[in-house]
Every structure is written in structure tokens, then in C-alpha cells.
Motif scaffolding. Structure first.
Motif, PDB file in Angstrom:
ATOM      1  N   TRP A  86      13.585  15.787  43.240  1.00 57.22           N
ATOM      2  CA  TRP A  86      14.076  15.289  41.957  1.00 57.22           C
ATOM      3  C   TRP A  86      13.743  16.271  40.838  1.00 57.22           C
ATOM      4  O   TRP A  86      14.610  16.594  40.011  1.00 57.22           O
ATOM      5  N   HIS A 139      23.709   6.655  49.710  1.00 58.45           N
ATOM      6  CA  HIS A 139      23.605   6.982  48.286  1.00 58.45           C
ATOM      7  C   HIS A 139      24.804   7.778  47.797  1.00 58.45           C
ATOM      8  O   HIS A 139      24.681   8.689  47.004  1.00 58.45           O
ATOM      9  N   ASP A 152      21.227  14.324  36.581  1.00 58.89           N
ATOM     10  CA  ASP A 152      21.325  12.880  36.334  1.00 58.89           C
ATOM     11  C   ASP A 152      21.118  12.095  37.617  1.00 58.89           C
ATOM     12  O   ASP A 152      20.456  11.053  37.625  1.00 58.89           O
ATOM     13  N   TYR A 153      21.708  12.593  38.696  1.00 54.85           N
ATOM     14  CA  TYR A 153      21.535  11.950  39.997  1.00 54.85           C
ATOM     15  C   TYR A 153      20.064  11.933  40.386  1.00 54.85           C
ATOM     16  O   TYR A 153      19.545  10.909  40.847  1.00 54.85           O
ATOM     17  N   ASP A 163      11.246   2.051  40.491  1.00 52.47           N
ATOM     18  CA  ASP A 163      11.433   0.642  40.131  1.00 52.47           C
ATOM     19  C   ASP A 163      11.228  -0.269  41.342  1.00 52.47           C
ATOM     20  O   ASP A 163      10.656  -1.356  41.224  1.00 52.47           O
ATOM     21  N   LYS A 189      14.059   7.120  39.573  1.00 51.60           N
ATOM     22  CA  LYS A 189      13.842   5.838  38.900  1.00 51.60           C
ATOM     23  C   LYS A 189      14.093   4.665  39.844  1.00 51.60           C
ATOM     24  O   LYS A 189      13.344   3.668  39.826  1.00 51.60           O
ATOM     25  N   VAL A 190      15.123   4.763  40.677  1.00 50.78           N
ATOM     26  CA  VAL A 190      15.421   3.683  41.624  1.00 50.78           C
ATOM     27  C   VAL A 190      14.218   3.423  42.521  1.00 50.78           C
ATOM     28  O   VAL A 190      13.777   2.275  42.693  1.00 50.78           O
ATOM     29  N   ARG A 235      17.330  12.131  38.469  1.00 51.90           N
ATOM     30  CA  ARG A 235      16.557  11.193  37.640  1.00 51.90           C
ATOM     31  C   ARG A 235      16.819   9.753  38.062  1.00 51.90           C
ATOM     32  O   ARG A 235      15.913   8.921  38.091  1.00 51.90           O
ATOM     33  N   ARG A 236      18.071   9.469  38.378  1.00 51.56           N
ATOM     34  CA  ARG A 236      18.407   8.107  38.792  1.00 51.56           C
ATOM     35  C   ARG A 236      17.721   7.749  40.098  1.00 51.56           C
ATOM     36  O   ARG A 236      17.174   6.650  40.248  1.00 51.56           O
ATOM     37  N   ARG A 237      17.729   8.693  41.049  1.00 53.07           N
ATOM     38  CA  ARG A 237      17.090   8.415  42.331  1.00 53.07           C
ATOM     39  C   ARG A 237      15.584   8.210  42.180  1.00 53.07           C
ATOM     40  O   ARG A 237      14.999   7.310  42.782  1.00 53.07           O
TER      41      ARG A 237
END
Length: 501
Positions: free
Chosen positions: A438, A21, A449-450, A460, A456-457, A452-454
Motif C-alpha cells: 500500500w 477485489h 487511491d486503490y 476497518d 483502510k478496508v 489507500r482504500r485497501r
């Protein structure tokens, strides 16, 4: 038995699930920095103390997700590369600083030697991962090892079924790696909700840590929780905060190496703290002699503080007292460069001052157990409540996590006698979505931001697999699960039938 009382040091080793990552300032760089500057020096210290005959030196919490990373072949190869690059960066710094301050030239040489030592240590002791390094320390009684739930979730926000499954998976993971199942845990973020002690009892957990305010500061003894025999140990903040607090602590001393000031061409940290409000460009070069003197001074101060606290507790309660301090392992060496040297001085200085140094298990066996207690909602975060992980700033993450849990529990069960890799991977992705890291990063504005992205990944990925499972698209689900497992593979033994049946 000591004259003064008993001291327990608890270290909590944890980093988010990071492999594959990315690199600095987030991602794998965190892992390799912590390995080089915290985990290698700590293990070396524990081995040396063990060779001197020391036992029950400290209690070490290693989260399953960190153990998975430090046993992962990809991470080990990359860590070895990182250590080699560290030595190259030091060599480059020596060239850059050849005409500079003599302290800078010596720093480059010291870094070069330190990197070389780390490479040798890694190649001889760590080449097969963290677990083979830890197991002899556990088996010989040098340390007490704490486990924890898989993926480091904030347990109070989990559905009880998922909470129990995560705990079972995490304890099983530790048993597979170390050869024995821990009977104590580090509850992620020290998060607690009334009734969780019954889950602990059902899973063979006999000890866990809470922050001092959960016991109204009365941390002089472990306490059975509710009507169980599960003991909670309270972190003594009066002593703990001398080292590290929200506002102060030893690492801020002007003589210590400054964590935040970089020489960007080499990536090294050449400055000392110098002063609280001194800008980076005005900080003085790091002076190891000044830092060593500060280590001696602060170790003596800490030992004196523990002795004073224990004497006060004896006078107040009429019996020898207990002081428990707890910190992130990464404080020692990674955040605080001189931390390992300070730690060794303290672990040697306390017994010389008449203080018994032991583990949480050792303290319980020595009789440091008080009356039962009913614990309130608590954590070791800001406010000592749940606001870091359940506050307004992270309401979206909390809501998304709740939705993932509902969808997970609604999935149709698979065959009882056959493991389904798609369901296994779906559960794995759901648990990674629910990691406490997170929300912490968002609330503290640390790589928000990292984080939130993790989240969400993973959410999803879970949603994608869940949709295929509901639609009975078995081939597609198994193919997608295999793709994900090739890049993110913690807890390969995770069996979704323990939850979805």
C-alpha cells in the motif's frame, strides 16, 4: 568448478493480496496477466532445464501471499476464464487487423497460439495450483525456494512481536504448501533494521538478500551479519542495472514490445517501443524478428558484462568472485514481453562462457563467504533507505499501521487450548493492513487511491472485530469473521494464539 566465477540470479515473485477485489486496471487483472506472461513461461523454462539435467538454476522467492492466491480455487477458476478470454481477444484482433499491416495480422495469430498454449499448460500442469508445480522443482534441486513473512509487510516498521509472528506464519505457510521449510527468505522490499538477523536465526533462516549499497557495493561474497551465522547476499547493481534500473535497461530497446501502448478494443499490445519519446499513435507495429535480434544482442551483452565483472573481482580480491542479480519475476514476460527468451539465453550462455550458475545456497556451499558485517538501515527502494514506506507521503498509512499494531497487541488473549476464529481473522486483517504494497503504490503514485482504500478496508475490518472481541460479543465476532473469511481467506492455518497469548 568454473574458471570465471559464480553467478546467482534471484527472482522475487509477489503481488498484493488481490482476489475478489476487482479487475483492470487494478485487482485481479494483475494476477492473471502475471500468471499468463511470467509464471507459466518461467515454470516451463525451469522444467525444460531440469529435464536437461540442470540443477541450482536460480533462487526463486515466492511470497506467501502470492502462493495463497495461486492455490486459491476461486483465483484458479478465474485465471482459466481469463486465459480463454485472451484467446477470444486475439481472435477478435485478427478480424480487426485483417486489412492492416501484415505484422499486426501475424501478431494476432501469434497471440492466439500463445493463449492456446497457455490454456493447455494451465489445464495440464497448473489445474491444482502453483504449489504442486513448484514442489518438484524444489525437491529435485532445480531451484532454491525463498520464503518470507505473511502478507509481505515492511518488517522494520513492525513491532518485534508482530514481526516474529508474521515471519513464523509465512515460513509455516510455505512448509505446508511445498513440504519443506525454506532456510532462506526474501525480506520484503529488502527492508532491514539492525537486529533483525537474530529473528532470522531464531526461525531457522540462514540467508537473505540486501541491496548493494547496504554493503557499500562490496557484494563479491556473502557476509555473516553481526554475531550470527545468518548470511546476507548483496545485489550487484553494476550488473543488475544493465537489465533494469530506475532510468534505463534492456526492456527500453526500440525493438521490444511496448508495455504501455494498447489496442483498447482487443486489449492487446500491438506496438514496439519505437523510441523513448514517440507518442503511442506513432509507434511502429511489433516485429518479432527485430525483437529476437535484440534478445540475442542483449543476452550476449549481459554474459559479457558478468564475465568482465567476475574478472575484475578476481583481480581485486585474489579469489573467484560472486555476482548476484535480483529482479521481480514479473519483469520477465509481463513487463518485458521478451524477458523469458532473454532469460533462457542468459542461463544457457553463462555456463558456456565458463561461469558457474547456482543458487544463493550453492554460492555459500562453494565458499563465497566473507567476513562478518554490521548492516545499516536499508531497503532496495528509492534512496536505499526507508523513505518509500516511511516517508512524508505515507505518514497517514504509517500512523494508521502503528495504531493497528498497538490495538492488536492490547487485545485480550483467548483460550489457550481452543482456537478462536474471530481472533484469527482479526490478526489476519491486521497483517493485511500492514502490507508494504500500500505504501509503495502511494509513494510511487501507482494506483494510490486503490492502495489507500485497501489499507483502510483491512484496518476497518480489524477495528470492527477488535471492538467485538473487547466487548465479549463472541457470537457477533464469530459471525463477522466467517463472512470475511468467505471472501478473503489467505493463511487459513494462521493461529492467533501464537501472538495473543
Amino acid at each position: 568448478m568454473s574458471d570465471e566465477g559464480t553467478f546467482c540470479l534471484v527472482l522475487h515473485s509477489h503481488l498484493p493480496w488481490l482476489p475478489h477485489h476487482g479487475t483492470w486496471p487494478v485487482g485481479e487483472e494483475w494476477l492473471y496477466q502475471a500468471l499468463a506472461h511470467s509464471y507459466l513461461p518461467l515454470v516451463d523454462l525451469l522444467h525444460r532445464l531440469g529435464e536437461r539435467g540442470r540443477r541450482d538454476v536460480l533462487t526463486l522467492g515466492v511470497t506467501p501471499v502470492l502462493a495463497a492466491q495461486l492455490d486459491d480455487p476461486y483465483a484458479l477458476r478465474s485465471a482459466h476464464d481469463w486465459l480463454g478470454n485472451w484467446q477470444l481477444r486475439a481472435q477478435y484482433a485478427a478480424t480487426r487487423w485483417r486489412a492492416e499491416d501484415p505484422l499486426l495480422r501475424e501478431l494476432a495469430a501469434t497471440e492466439y497460439r500463445a493463449a492456446g498454449g497457455a490454456i493447455e499448460e494451465f489445464e495440464t500442469r497448473w489445474r491444482n495450483g502453483f504449489s504442486p508445480v513448484l514442489r518438484p522443482l524444489v525437491d529435485s534441486g532445480v531451484i532454491e525456494l525463498l520464503g518470507g513473512p505473511a502478507t509481505h509487510p515492511f518488517q522494520p516498521l513492525l513491532h518485534p512481536r508482530i514481526r516474529r509472528f508474521a515471519l513464523h506464519t509465512g515460513l509455516t505457510d510455505t512448509a505446508l504448501r511445498i513440504g519443506s521449510r525454506p532456510d532462506g527468505i526474501w525480506a520484503p522490499e529488502c527492508g532491514y533494521a539492525p537486529g533483525m538477523e537474530r529473528d532470522y536465526a531464531d526461525h531457522g533462516v540462514r540467508r537473505f538478500l540486501v541491496d548493494g549499497p547496504a554493503l557499500h557495493g562490496d557484494t563479491h561474497a556473502a557476509r555473516p551479519v553481526g554475531d550470527t551465522d545468518v548470511l546476507c547476499f548483496g545485489r550487484d547493481l553494476e550488473v543488475t542495472y544493465r537489465v533494469w534500473s530506475p532510468k534505463a535497461g534492456y526492456p527500453g530497446d526500440p525493438a521490444y514490445r511496448d508495455f504501455h501502448t494498447f489496442d483498447h478494443p482487443s486489449g492487446l499490445k500491438p506496438a514496439r517501443v519505437t523510441g523513448k519519446n514517440v507518442p503511442p499513435e506513432r509507434k511502429r507495429p511489433y516485429d518479432p524478428d527485430l525483437a529476437a535480434a535484440a534478445v540475442r544482442r542483449h543476452a550476449e551483452d549481459f554474459v559479457s558484462s558478468v564475465v568482465t565483472r567476475l574478472r575484475d573481482l578476481r583481480e581485486r580480491h585474489g579469489r573467484p568472485g560472486l555476482v548476484v542479480t535480483a529482479y521481480d519475476t514479473e519483469l520477465y514476460g509481463h513487463w518485458w514481453h521478451e524477458g523469458p527468451a532473454w532469460l533462457e539465453a542468459v542461463l544457457c550462455g553463462l555456463p558456456a562462457a565458463g561461469v558457474r550458475v547456482t543458487t544463493l545456497r550453492g554460492a555459500a556451499e562453494a565458499g563465497h563467504v566473507g567476513a562478518p558485517v554490521e548492516l545499516p538501515v536499508s531497503s532496495w527502494g528509492s534512496g536505499k533507505d526507508w523513505r518509500v514506506w516511511d516517508g512524508a507521503q505515507v505518514a497517514d498509512l504509517v500512523g494508521a499501521g502503528a495504531a493497528v499494531q498497538d490495538e492488536l497487541l492490547a487485545l485480550p488473549p483467548g483460550e489457550r487450548d481452543i482456537r478462536d476464529p474471530a481472533r484469527d481473522q482479526a490478526v489476519r486483517e491486521a497483517l493485511l493492513t500492514l502490507s508494504s504494497d500500500w505504501a509503495f503504490m502511494v509513494t510511487k503514485d501507482s494506483a494510490a487511491d486503490y492502495a489507500r482504500r485497501r489499507a483502510k478496508v483491512h484496518g476497518d475490518r480489524f477495528g470492527e472485530l477488535a471492538g467485538m472481541i473487547r466487548a465479549n460479543q463472541h457470537d457477533r465476532a464469530h459471525h463477522r469473521a466467517a463472512e470475511l473469511r468467505a471472501t478473503d481467506r489467505p493463511f487459513g492455518h494462521l493461529d492467533a494464539r501464537g501472538l495473543l497469548s
